[in-house]
Write a protein that holds these residues in place. Structure first.
Motif, PDB file in Angstrom:
ATOM      1  N   THR A 174      52.964 -50.668 -31.992  1.00 25.67           N
ATOM      2  CA  THR A 174      54.152 -50.770 -31.158  1.00 25.67           C
ATOM      3  C   THR A 174      54.643 -50.797 -29.834  1.00 25.67           C
ATOM      4  O   THR A 174      55.181 -49.610 -29.686  1.00 25.67           O
ATOM      5  N   VAL A 175      55.031 -51.736 -28.911  1.00 33.87           N
ATOM      6  CA  VAL A 175      55.889 -51.271 -27.731  1.00 33.87           C
ATOM      7  C   VAL A 175      56.909 -52.014 -27.112  1.00 33.87           C
ATOM      8  O   VAL A 175      57.261 -53.078 -27.647  1.00 33.87           O
ATOM      9  N   ARG A 176      58.339 -51.609 -26.948  1.00 34.69           N
ATOM     10  CA  ARG A 176      59.431 -52.177 -26.652  1.00 34.69           C
ATOM     11  C   ARG A 176      59.790 -51.283 -25.553  1.00 34.69           C
ATOM     12  O   ARG A 176      59.924 -50.540 -25.310  1.00 34.69           O
ATOM     13  N   VAL A 177      60.077 -52.852 -24.766  1.00 39.39           N
ATOM     14  CA  VAL A 177      60.755 -52.275 -23.188  1.00 39.39           C
ATOM     15  C   VAL A 177      62.498 -52.905 -23.801  1.00 39.39           C
ATOM     16  O   VAL A 177      62.466 -54.212 -23.967  1.00 39.39           O
ATOM     17  N   GLN A 178      63.295 -51.458 -23.547  1.00 38.19           N
ATOM     18  CA  GLN A 178      64.935 -51.959 -23.876  1.00 38.19           C
ATOM     19  C   GLN A 178      66.241 -51.180 -23.300  1.00 38.19           C
ATOM     20  O   GLN A 178      65.055 -50.295 -22.321  1.00 38.19           O
ATOM     21  N   THR A 179      67.384 -52.155 -23.309  1.00 38.30           N
ATOM     22  CA  THR A 179      68.038 -51.369 -22.478  1.00 38.30           C
ATOM     23  C   THR A 179      68.952 -50.082 -23.137  1.00 38.30           C
ATOM     24  O   THR A 179      69.615 -49.121 -22.420  1.00 38.30           O
ATOM     25  N   MET A 180      68.644 -50.667 -24.178  1.00 39.36           N
ATOM     26  CA  MET A 180      69.171 -49.682 -25.242  1.00 39.36           C
ATOM     27  C   MET A 180      69.148 -48.571 -25.816  1.00 39.36           C
ATOM     28  O   MET A 180      67.401 -48.525 -25.668  1.00 39.36           O
ATOM     29  N   ASP A 181      69.847 -47.458 -25.950  1.00 43.62           N
ATOM     30  CA  ASP A 181      69.368 -46.101 -26.638  1.00 43.62           C
ATOM     31  C   ASP A 181      68.724 -46.867 -27.579  1.00 43.62           C
ATOM     32  O   ASP A 181      68.250 -47.724 -28.163  1.00 43.62           O
ATOM     33  N   PHE A 182      67.578 -45.174 -27.610  1.00 46.13           N
ATOM     34  CA  PHE A 182      67.110 -45.312 -29.080  1.00 46.13           C
ATOM     35  C   PHE A 182      67.404 -44.213 -30.115  1.00 46.13           C
ATOM     36  O   PHE A 182      67.359 -42.980 -29.757  1.00 46.13           O
ATOM     37  N   ASP A 183      67.272 -44.003 -31.529  1.00 52.84           N
ATOM     38  CA  ASP A 183      67.129 -43.304 -32.354  1.00 52.84           C
ATOM     39  C   ASP A 183      65.651 -42.534 -32.757  1.00 52.84           C
ATOM     40  O   ASP A 183      65.177 -43.062 -33.731  1.00 52.84           O
ATOM     41  N   ALA A 184      65.104 -41.655 -31.726  1.00 48.54           N
ATOM     42  CA  ALA A 184      64.131 -41.329 -32.402  1.00 48.54           C
ATOM     43  C   ALA A 184      63.755 -40.390 -33.484  1.00 48.54           C
ATOM     44  O   ALA A 184      62.538 -41.113 -34.264  1.00 48.54           O
ATOM     45  N   GLY A 185      64.721 -39.960 -34.444  1.00 45.19           N
ATOM     46  CA  GLY A 185      64.854 -39.349 -35.868  1.00 45.19           C
ATOM     47  C   GLY A 185      63.872 -40.797 -36.330  1.00 45.19           C
ATOM     48  O   GLY A 185      63.528 -40.951 -37.422  1.00 45.19           O
ATOM     49  N   ALA A 186      64.869 -42.340 -36.461  1.00 52.46           N
ATOM     50  CA  ALA A 186      64.648 -43.071 -37.084  1.00 52.46           C
ATOM     51  C   ALA A 186      63.299 -43.667 -37.124  1.00 52.46           C
ATOM     52  O   ALA A 186      63.033 -45.163 -37.863  1.00 52.46           O
ATOM     53  N   GLU A 187      63.286 -44.006 -36.147  1.00 54.14           N
ATOM     54  CA  GLU A 187      62.378 -44.341 -35.123  1.00 54.14           C
ATOM     55  C   GLU A 187      61.006 -44.015 -36.108  1.00 54.14           C
ATOM     56  O   GLU A 187      59.486 -44.304 -36.142  1.00 54.14           O
ATOM     57  N   ILE A 188      60.340 -42.420 -36.140  1.00 54.59           N
ATOM     58  CA  ILE A 188      59.525 -41.552 -35.776  1.00 54.59           C
ATOM     59  C   ILE A 188      59.378 -41.979 -38.181  1.00 54.59           C
ATOM     60  O   ILE A 188      58.136 -42.094 -38.283  1.00 54.59           O
ATOM     61  N   ALA A 189      60.679 -41.866 -38.546  1.00 53.51           N
ATOM     62  CA  ALA A 189      60.529 -42.267 -40.223  1.00 53.51           C
ATOM     63  C   ALA A 189      60.239 -43.823 -40.597  1.00 53.51           C
ATOM     64  O   ALA A 189      59.119 -43.682 -41.293  1.00 53.51           O
ATOM     65  N   ARG A 190      60.330 -44.792 -40.085  1.00 53.60           N
ATOM     66  CA  ARG A 190      59.875 -46.183 -40.194  1.00 53.60           C
ATOM     67  C   ARG A 190      58.595 -46.074 -39.694  1.00 53.60           C
ATOM     68  O   ARG A 190      57.886 -46.425 -40.813  1.00 53.60           O
ATOM     69  N   LEU A 191      58.323 -45.015 -38.439  1.00 55.49           N
ATOM     70  CA  LEU A 191      56.758 -45.197 -38.114  1.00 55.49           C
ATOM     71  C   LEU A 191      55.524 -44.326 -39.594  1.00 55.49           C
ATOM     72  O   LEU A 191      54.868 -44.956 -39.478  1.00 55.49           O
ATOM     73  N   ARG A 192      56.407 -43.572 -40.019  1.00 56.11           N
ATOM     74  CA  ARG A 192      55.942 -42.755 -41.241  1.00 56.11           C
ATOM     75  C   ARG A 192      55.807 -43.479 -43.024  1.00 56.11           C
ATOM     76  O   ARG A 192      55.707 -43.322 -43.870  1.00 56.11           O
ATOM     77  N   ALA A 193      56.692 -44.084 -42.643  1.00 57.08           N
ATOM     78  CA  ALA A 193      57.370 -44.332 -44.267  1.00 57.08           C
ATOM     79  C   ALA A 193      55.764 -44.914 -45.403  1.00 57.08           C
ATOM     80  O   ALA A 193      55.440 -46.552 -44.647  1.00 57.08           O
ATOM     81  N   ASN A 194      55.951 -45.062 -46.197  1.00 60.43           N
ATOM     82  CA  ASN A 194      55.141 -45.233 -46.626  1.00 60.43           C
ATOM     83  C   ASN A 194      53.824 -45.378 -46.704  1.00 60.43           C
ATOM     84  O   ASN A 194      52.854 -45.479 -47.775  1.00 60.43           O
ATOM     85  N   ASP A 195      52.806 -44.488 -45.934  1.00 61.55           N
ATOM     86  CA  ASP A 195      52.009 -44.607 -45.799  1.00 61.55           C
ATOM     87  C   ASP A 195      51.443 -43.143 -45.821  1.00 61.55           C
ATOM     88  O   ASP A 195      51.379 -41.680 -44.902  1.00 61.55           O
ATOM     89  N   PRO A 196      50.656 -42.711 -47.052  1.00 60.93           N
ATOM     90  CA  PRO A 196      50.878 -41.580 -47.929  1.00 60.93           C
ATOM     91  C   PRO A 196      48.991 -41.030 -46.840  1.00 60.93           C
ATOM     92  O   PRO A 196      48.710 -39.530 -46.404  1.00 60.93           O
ATOM     93  N   ARG A 197      48.469 -41.793 -45.785  1.00 66.86           N
ATOM     94  CA  ARG A 197      47.504 -41.005 -44.836  1.00 66.86           C
ATOM     95  C   ARG A 197      48.281 -39.756 -43.892  1.00 66.86           C
ATOM     96  O   ARG A 197      46.955 -39.933 -43.790  1.00 66.86           O
TER      97      ARG A 197
END
Length: 156
Positions: free
Chosen positions: A2-25
């Motif tokens: 996923t690549v995003r270019v945006q003006t708004m801030d991001f929540d690093a913790g939430a982004e990391i949680a989404r990336l690893r969610a439900n992937d036991p690998r």
């Protein structure tokens, strides 16, 4: 990937949680957050404005992430890059890499950031006490990217 270019801030913790969610690998998550500084080249910086070339920037970032995926055994890669006006302490960029093993995650995260600094079409303008100035490319960024071109395949 996923690549995003945006003006708004991001929540690093939430982004990391989404990336690893439900992937036991996922055995490793490596991340980098770039933050706006209050000084550059010895001068105080009040604001930093990042501009980009829409469409071209996203394509360049996707190509960098794809190179990392071809080089290492990765599960996922995320790049979130902000544009617009930022003040010191504001987050600018987030790179997150997931893999089964830490070595690949660390290396790929650094690779993505090193190539992003030299190949993605972003332009930086700083406001300092002496006026506005465009930030030139740094030789240190070129040197960081060049490390990945060594025969060993890693940083020199």
């Amino acid at each position: 990937m996923t690549v995003r270019v945006q003006t708004m801030d991001f929540d690093a913790g939430a982004e990391i949680a989404r990336l690893r969610a439900n992937d036991p690998r996922v055995g490793a998550v490596a991340s980098f957050i770039g933050v706006a500084r209050d000084i550059n080249d010895g001068e105080s910086v009040a604001t930093l404005t990042l501009e980009h070339y829409p469409g071209m920037t996203e394509s360049a970032l996707e190509a960098i992430c794809q190179r990392a995926r071809e080089r290492w055994d990765l599960l996922d890669v995320l790049v979130v890059h902000r544009v617009g006006e930022m003040k010191p302490l504001d987050q600018i960029v987030l790179v997150v890499v997931t893999s089964s093993h830490r070595g690949e995650a660390f290396a790929a995260c650094q690779f993505v950031m090193d190539y992003l600094k030299t190949e993605a079409p972003f332009w930086k303008k700083e406001v300092t006490p002496s006026g506005s100035r465009w930030v030139d490319a740094r030789e240190t960024d070129d040197a960081a990217r060049a490390r990945w071109q060594s025969s060993s395949g890693g940083p020199a």
